[in-house]
Design a protein around this motif. Structure first.
Motif, PDB file in Angstrom:
ATOM      1  N   ALA A   1       0.821  -1.217   0.000  1.00 37.12           N
ATOM      2  CA  ALA A   1       0.000   0.000   0.000  1.00 37.12           C
ATOM      3  C   ALA A   1       0.854   1.266   0.000  1.00 37.12           C
ATOM      4  O   ALA A   1       0.316   2.359  -0.192  1.00 37.12           O
ATOM      5  CB  ALA A   1      -0.936   0.013   1.200  1.00 37.12           C
ATOM      6  N   LYS A   2       2.162   1.145   0.257  1.00 38.97           N
ATOM      7  CA  LYS A   2       3.101   2.282   0.241  1.00 38.97           C
ATOM      8  C   LYS A   2       2.695   3.356   1.236  1.00 38.97           C
ATOM      9  O   LYS A   2       2.724   4.552   0.937  1.00 38.97           O
ATOM     10  CB  LYS A   2       3.206   2.884  -1.159  1.00 38.97           C
ATOM     11  N   LEU A   3       2.348   2.932   2.440  1.00 39.38           N
ATOM     12  CA  LEU A   3       1.949   3.869   3.484  1.00 39.38           C
ATOM     13  C   LEU A   3       3.015   3.925   4.574  1.00 39.38           C
ATOM     14  O   LEU A   3       3.843   3.028   4.712  1.00 39.38           O
ATOM     15  CB  LEU A   3       0.606   3.447   4.091  1.00 39.38           C
ATOM     16  N   LEU A   4       2.978   5.008   5.365  1.00 44.20           N
ATOM     17  CA  LEU A   4       4.021   5.287   6.346  1.00 44.20           C
ATOM     18  C   LEU A   4       3.733   4.580   7.665  1.00 44.20           C
ATOM     19  O   LEU A   4       2.602   4.561   8.146  1.00 44.20           O
ATOM     20  CB  LEU A   4       4.125   6.795   6.579  1.00 44.20           C
ATOM     21  N   TYR A   5       4.778   4.012   8.244  1.00 41.20           N
ATOM     22  CA  TYR A   5       4.715   3.444   9.592  1.00 41.20           C
ATOM     23  C   TYR A   5       5.887   3.977  10.406  1.00 41.20           C
ATOM     24  O   TYR A   5       7.049   3.824  10.020  1.00 41.20           O
ATOM     25  CB  TYR A   5       4.754   1.911   9.540  1.00 41.20           C
ATOM     26  N   VAL A   6       5.579   4.602  11.544  1.00 41.63           N
ATOM     27  CA  VAL A   6       6.592   5.155  12.435  1.00 41.63           C
ATOM     28  C   VAL A   6       6.541   4.378  13.744  1.00 41.63           C
ATOM     29  O   VAL A   6       5.493   4.301  14.388  1.00 41.63           O
ATOM     30  CB  VAL A   6       6.365   6.658  12.692  1.00 41.63           C
ATOM     31  N   SER A   7       7.672   3.821  14.128  1.00 34.42           N
ATOM     32  CA  SER A   7       7.792   3.075  15.378  1.00 34.42           C
ATOM     33  C   SER A   7       8.443   3.976  16.431  1.00 34.42           C
ATOM     34  O   SER A   7       9.511   4.552  16.180  1.00 34.42           O
ATOM     35  CB  SER A   7       8.628   1.815  15.167  1.00 34.42           C
ATOM     36  N   ILE A   8       7.793   4.097  17.591  1.00 28.97           N
ATOM     37  CA  ILE A   8       8.283   4.940  18.683  1.00 28.97           C
ATOM     38  C   ILE A   8       8.641   4.023  19.846  1.00 28.97           C
ATOM     39  O   ILE A   8       7.767   3.391  20.443  1.00 28.97           O
ATOM     40  CB  ILE A   8       7.218   5.972  19.104  1.00 28.97           C
TER      41      ILE A   8
ATOM     42  N   ALA B   1      11.948  -7.627  18.381  1.00 31.39           N
ATOM     43  CA  ALA B   1      12.273  -8.527  17.276  1.00 31.39           C
ATOM     44  C   ALA B   1      11.220  -8.532  16.183  1.00 31.39           C
ATOM     45  O   ALA B   1      11.403  -9.215  15.170  1.00 31.39           O
ATOM     46  CB  ALA B   1      12.455  -9.945  17.808  1.00 31.39           C
ATOM     47  N   SER B   2      10.118  -7.796  16.340  1.00 37.18           N
ATOM     48  CA  SER B   2       9.082  -7.792  15.309  1.00 37.18           C
ATOM     49  C   SER B   2       8.758  -6.355  14.912  1.00 37.18           C
ATOM     50  O   SER B   2       9.589  -5.679  14.309  1.00 37.18           O
ATOM     51  CB  SER B   2       7.840  -8.545  15.792  1.00 37.18           C
ATOM     52  N   PHE B   3       7.580  -5.874  15.272  1.00 34.57           N
ATOM     53  CA  PHE B   3       7.130  -4.582  14.753  1.00 34.57           C
ATOM     54  C   PHE B   3       7.896  -3.401  15.334  1.00 34.57           C
ATOM     55  O   PHE B   3       7.869  -2.310  14.761  1.00 34.57           O
ATOM     56  CB  PHE B   3       5.625  -4.405  14.998  1.00 34.57           C
ATOM     57  N   GLY B   4       8.601  -3.575  16.449  1.00 37.91           N
ATOM     58  CA  GLY B   4       9.362  -2.458  17.007  1.00 37.91           C
ATOM     59  C   GLY B   4      10.464  -1.970  16.094  1.00 37.91           C
ATOM     60  O   GLY B   4      10.797  -0.786  16.086  1.00 37.91           O
ATOM     61  N   MET B   5      11.068  -2.875  15.315  1.00 35.78           N
ATOM     62  CA  MET B   5      12.184  -2.522  14.442  1.00 35.78           C
ATOM     63  C   MET B   5      11.821  -2.550  12.959  1.00 35.78           C
ATOM     64  O   MET B   5      12.719  -2.549  12.115  1.00 35.78           O
ATOM     65  CB  MET B   5      13.356  -3.485  14.701  1.00 35.78           C
TER      66      MET B   5
ATOM     67  N   ASP C   1       9.328   2.455   9.076  1.00 35.52           N
ATOM     68  CA  ASP C   1      10.019   3.270   8.076  1.00 35.52           C
ATOM     69  C   ASP C   1      10.907   4.298   8.772  1.00 35.52           C
ATOM     70  O   ASP C   1      11.988   4.634   8.282  1.00 35.52           O
ATOM     71  CB  ASP C   1       8.994   3.977   7.180  1.00 35.52           C
ATOM     72  N   LEU C   2      10.420   4.800   9.885  1.00 39.31           N
ATOM     73  CA  LEU C   2      11.215   5.654  10.768  1.00 39.31           C
ATOM     74  C   LEU C   2      11.151   5.054  12.164  1.00 39.31           C
ATOM     75  O   LEU C   2      10.062   4.745  12.659  1.00 39.31           O
ATOM     76  CB  LEU C   2      10.674   7.088  10.790  1.00 39.31           C
ATOM     77  N   ILE C   3      12.299   4.880  12.792  1.00 40.27           N
ATOM     78  CA  ILE C   3      12.364   4.337  14.141  1.00 40.27           C
ATOM     79  C   ILE C   3      12.869   5.424  15.068  1.00 40.27           C
ATOM     80  O   ILE C   3      14.003   5.893  14.942  1.00 40.27           O
ATOM     81  CB  ILE C   3      13.294   3.108  14.205  1.00 40.27           C
ATOM     82  N   ILE C   4      12.000   5.841  15.986  1.00 38.21           N
ATOM     83  CA  ILE C   4      12.293   6.942  16.910  1.00 38.21           C
ATOM     84  C   ILE C   4      12.340   6.374  18.323  1.00 38.21           C
ATOM     85  O   ILE C   4      11.591   5.449  18.659  1.00 38.21           O
ATOM     86  CB  ILE C   4      11.216   8.040  16.813  1.00 38.21           C
ATOM     87  N   ALA C   5      13.208   6.916  19.147  1.00 37.59           N
ATOM     88  CA  ALA C   5      13.296   6.491  20.546  1.00 37.59           C
ATOM     89  C   ALA C   5      13.362   7.712  21.441  1.00 37.59           C
ATOM     90  O   ALA C   5      13.780   8.799  21.022  1.00 37.59           O
ATOM     91  CB  ALA C   5      14.518   5.607  20.764  1.00 37.59           C
TER      92      ALA C   5
ATOM     93  N   LEU D   1      18.826   3.112  15.164  1.00 40.46           N
ATOM     94  CA  LEU D   1      17.724   4.071  15.264  1.00 40.46           C
ATOM     95  C   LEU D   1      17.927   5.201  14.263  1.00 40.46           C
ATOM     96  O   LEU D   1      19.048   5.474  13.826  1.00 40.46           O
ATOM     97  CB  LEU D   1      17.633   4.660  16.680  1.00 40.46           C
ATOM     98  N   ASP D   2      16.827   5.876  13.924  1.00 40.63           N
ATOM     99  CA  ASP D   2      16.893   7.050  13.050  1.00 40.63           C
ATOM    100  C   ASP D   2      16.994   8.345  13.841  1.00 40.63           C
ATOM    101  O   ASP D   2      17.725   9.256  13.445  1.00 40.63           O
ATOM    102  CB  ASP D   2      15.653   7.098  12.144  1.00 40.63           C
ATOM    103  N   LEU D   3      16.255   8.433  14.946  1.00 43.17           N
ATOM    104  CA  LEU D   3      16.218   9.669  15.724  1.00 43.17           C
ATOM    105  C   LEU D   3      16.029   9.350  17.195  1.00 43.17           C
ATOM    106  O   LEU D   3      15.388   8.343  17.546  1.00 43.17           O
ATOM    107  CB  LEU D   3      15.071  10.584  15.265  1.00 43.17           C
TER     108      LEU D   3
END
Length: 411
Positions: free
Chosen positions: A273-280, A291-295, A298-302, A340-342
């Protein structure tokens, strides 16, 4: 923390002395000091409305021992945490004992130990005024922080766990579920729904660490999968706030299979679907969630100083027979090593998320996505959710119109 050495007033009498009030500023005065003065005799709230000058003969009147802490509110800079090193002073004979009414008003920082006023701490998004340590937040507080007021619409609130293995360790699993539900008011360890973030519609999932350590069971996996599929069909960006100890051992292999189920739904959302997913990622995020959806974002923020990993530090040290760095598995360490990205402070998280999604929305050369046939026409749960929301909206509109059209009666 600011260490200050103060001296006792030579004018104070040997009779009853009021509780200590520390009021000072880098410019020489501070008005409106509110804080906590804690000594051997207990805790008292204090306030000072009279500005004190540095170098006055009577700086403070002390009634406490060494190592006490104050939290003052500066009219310019907001709350300020001060740890003062004070000389030993005799205790007040008629000092009141701490009352039960003061319980629940104060807390202590998990890192530096400074005493914090809970009301001011909540206004500051549970960030310590002294060391900027990010303390734990409930899922409801995170939703309030990220979502615009009055726009949150929850999903699958009644989905409840079961005990398929009839698991019992020190306590039966059903008893643990009942205690966690009574403690948090939730059916399981995640809240899902949709809302507006600075006016932009998003799908949001927030894990609740207070519910059995945020462990991922069948209900957590099902709710997150439904949220992802709903966001895919509605074309919404997806945000998931992770805080968990990993998969829930009481459900065995069924909890581990949630990793594959959520990852498969994210594959459709992101790659097809080419949609955005941001993991915080917040502290702690470990085990199967990492080990799954946390990493997979498309952007991984902590958040700063968050503990993020798979296995525990002690297990890794024993396995490798090596000493690990002091900052191992912290957000800053993972950012330095490219995982991480940010790293975004909590106070700026909402604005940062909005800027990211706005940039993604306006970015050129985007590829248009599509939803596979089997997924597009086989999701009864999403259709049920749409119908439920439309019925709820229709019922509310009808209720408002009936109240507006009702004749007024004389009181």
């Amino acid at each position: 923390e600011t260490a200050l050495d103060t001296e006792t007033s030579t004018r104070s009498s040997s009779s009853s002395v009021p509780a200590a009030v520390l009021a000072m500023s880098l410019h020489g005065q501070l008005s409106g000091c509110h804080g906590l003065a804690q000594g051997r005799s207990g805790s008292q709230r204090c306030s000072s409305k009279v500005p004190l000058q540095l170098g006055q003969p009577a700086r403070t009147q002390l009634a406490r021992g060494q190592g006490s802490s104050l939290i003052c509110r500066d009219s310019l800079n907001g709350p300020v945490a001060i740890t003062a090193s004070l000389p030993e002073v005799g205790l007040i004979a008629d000092s009141p004992k701490p009352s039960k009414q003061g319980k629940g008003l104060w807390t202590r920082c998990d890192k530096c130990g400074v005493i914090l006023y809970i009301k001011h701490l909540k206004e500051h998004h549970h960030i310590c005024f002294s060391c900027n340590y990010h303390m734990k937040m409930t899922s409801q507080e995170r939703i309030t922080h990220l979502i615009d007021p009055g726009t949150w619409r929850a999903m699958d609130e009644t989905l409840s766990p079961v005990d398929p293995l009839e698991f019992t360790d020190m306590k039966a699993y059903v008893d643990r579920i009942r205690e966690a539900q009574d403690k948090t008011g939730l059916q399981d360890a995640v809240r899902t729904g949709t809302g507006l973030l600075h006016g932009m519609p998003v799908a949001l999932g927030v894990m609740e660490f207070g519910y059995m350590g945020g462990s991922m069971g069948s209900v957590v996996g099902e709710k997150l999968t439904r949220l992802i599929e709903y966001a895919t069909h509605e074309g919404l960006p997806l945000l998931i706030v992770c805080t968990s100890g990993g998969a829930r051992m009481q459900e065995g292999i069924m909890s581990l299979m949630q990793m594959a189920k959520i990852s498969a739904a994210l594959h459709v959302h992101q790659n097809q679907a080419k949609l955005l997913y941001v993991s915080i990622l917040t502290s702690p995020t470990t085990g199967g969630v990492t080990a799954s959806f946390g990493m997979l974002g498309d952007l991984i923020i902590a958040e700063p100083q968050a503990i993020i990993g798979f296995a525990g530090r002690r297990v890794i040290e024993q396995t490798l027979a090596e000493n690990l760095p002091d900052d191992f598995q912290t957000a800053e360490y993972l950012l330095e090593h490219g995982l991480l990205d940010l790293v975004v402070p909590r106070s700026f998280l909402k604005g940062a998320l909005y800027e990211m999604m706005d940039l993604y929305k306006a970015a050129p050369y985007k590829q248009s996505g599509n939803v596979p046939f089997g997924v597009q026409h086989g999701l009864f749960m999403n259709t049920e959710e749409r119908v439920r929301r439309r019925v709820h909206e229709w019922t509310r509109t009808r209720g408002n119109s009936s109240h507006a059209g009702a004749p007024e009666t004389a009181g």
